[in-house]
Design a protein around this motif. Structure first.
Motif, PDB file in Angstrom:
ATOM      1  N   GLN A  34      18.852  20.898 -10.249  1.00  0.00           N
ATOM      2  CA  GLN A  34      19.165  22.146  -9.594  1.00  0.00           C
ATOM      3  C   GLN A  34      18.392  22.232  -8.292  1.00  0.00           C
ATOM      4  N   SER A  35      18.891  23.064  -7.383  1.00  0.00           N
ATOM      5  CA  SER A  35      18.216  23.205  -6.098  1.00  0.00           C
ATOM      6  C   SER A  35      17.105  24.244  -6.208  1.00  0.00           C
ATOM      7  N   THR A  36      16.224  24.228  -5.230  1.00  0.00           N
ATOM      8  CA  THR A  36      15.119  25.172  -5.138  1.00  0.00           C
ATOM      9  C   THR A  36      15.356  26.093  -3.960  1.00  0.00           C
ATOM     10  N   THR A  37      15.024  27.365  -4.116  1.00  0.00           N
ATOM     11  CA  THR A  37      15.080  28.307  -3.000  1.00  0.00           C
ATOM     12  C   THR A  37      13.666  28.609  -2.534  1.00  0.00           C
ATOM     13  N   VAL A  38      13.455  28.491  -1.244  1.00  0.00           N
ATOM     14  CA  VAL A  38      12.182  28.865  -0.637  1.00  0.00           C
ATOM     15  C   VAL A  38      12.420  30.106   0.216  1.00  0.00           C
ATOM     16  N   PHE A  39      11.765  31.185  -0.135  1.00  0.00           N
ATOM     17  CA  PHE A  39      11.859  32.420   0.629  1.00  0.00           C
ATOM     18  C   PHE A  39      10.696  32.473   1.618  1.00  0.00           C
TER      19      PHE A  39
END
Length: 245
Positions: free
Chosen positions: A20-25
């Motif tokens: 799965q992908s990672t989200t960086v805020f």
């Protein structure tokens, strides 16, 4: 050792349950605009953006694909575009691309770095840190956001406010806008942990690195500062990066 010249770096892929992908805020709490930049390590493809504008108070996000291995993120400050040449430059963290996008170029130090490797070596563990090894330009933090309850790490102190003259980078009006590391400024092996000083025993903290450490106890202050500056978390969380936390 986690930290060297390029180090274990910023945001890698997740390879869990089909990947799965990672989200960086990214949130800018500084009272001024910051231009975040990213650099991918390990020979992976660059992210969809390598630089953008983030006004004060705004939040943006980056999607990190599953096949992305490692990298770093930093904030550029004092950026302008020349009205005649259209060349984009920054007082600190500039990547010398002449554009808002860094296009695979790293930041010119001093710049505070967020470095992270996710699922390092396929072992299901993320590594992340804040690094001042190349110097400081603005406060930052990185925090895992997920179900694991992992700790944030940060450099919230104002290193520029206590920077010594021999390390200082100043703007045209005399303001200190960046603070170089002793290695970067003085280029001596005893500060760079190089040559005969290339082991932890031979390269202990110096007065210069202790100055950085006093302001930012969780951040890397010099090359062998692993013990108090490397953070880990089980792979699977997203990440929040805050400028001026």
């Amino acid at each position: 050792m986690v930290h060297r010249t390029f180090l274990v770096l910023f945001l890698a892929a997740l390879f869990i349950a089909g990947a799965q992908s990672t989200t960086v805020f990214l949130t800018n709490k500084c009272p001024y605009t910051v231009w975040p930049a990213t650099l991918t390590g390990g020979g992976s493809q660059q992210l969809s953006t390598t630089g953008f504008e983030l006004p004060s108070g705004d939040t943006s996000s980056l999607q990190v694909p599953p096949n992305w291995t490692s990298g770093r993120i930093w904030g550029r400050t004092g950026c302008t575009t020349n009205s005649t040449t259209s060349k984009f430059t920054c007082l600190t963290g500039d990547c010398a691309s002449g554009q808002i996008e860094c296009n695979g170029a790293g930041g010119i130090p001093p710049a505070t770095l967020i470095e992270l490797t996710l699922n390092g070596n396929g072992n299901g563990i993320d590594f992340y840190d804040v690094s001042l090894v190349d110097g400081f330009n603005l406060p930052v933090s990185v925090e895992p956001r997920g179900d694991h309850g992992c700790n944030a790490t940060r450099c919230a102190g104002d290193v520029n406010g206590v920077c010594l003259p021999e390390l200082s980078v100043t703007a045209g009006d005399g303001r200190v806008v960046g603070c170089k590391s002793a290695c970067l400024a003085l280029k001596e092996p005893k500060y760079c942990c190089s040559g005969e000083f290339n082991t932890p025993e031979k390269c202990p903290p110096t007065g210069y690195s202790k100055l950085f450490k006093a302001q930012c106890p969780q951040a890397y202050s010099y090359a062998y500062d692993d013990g108090s500056s490397t953070f880990t978390c089980p792979t699977g969380d997203n990440y929040l990066v805050v400028f001026c936390p």
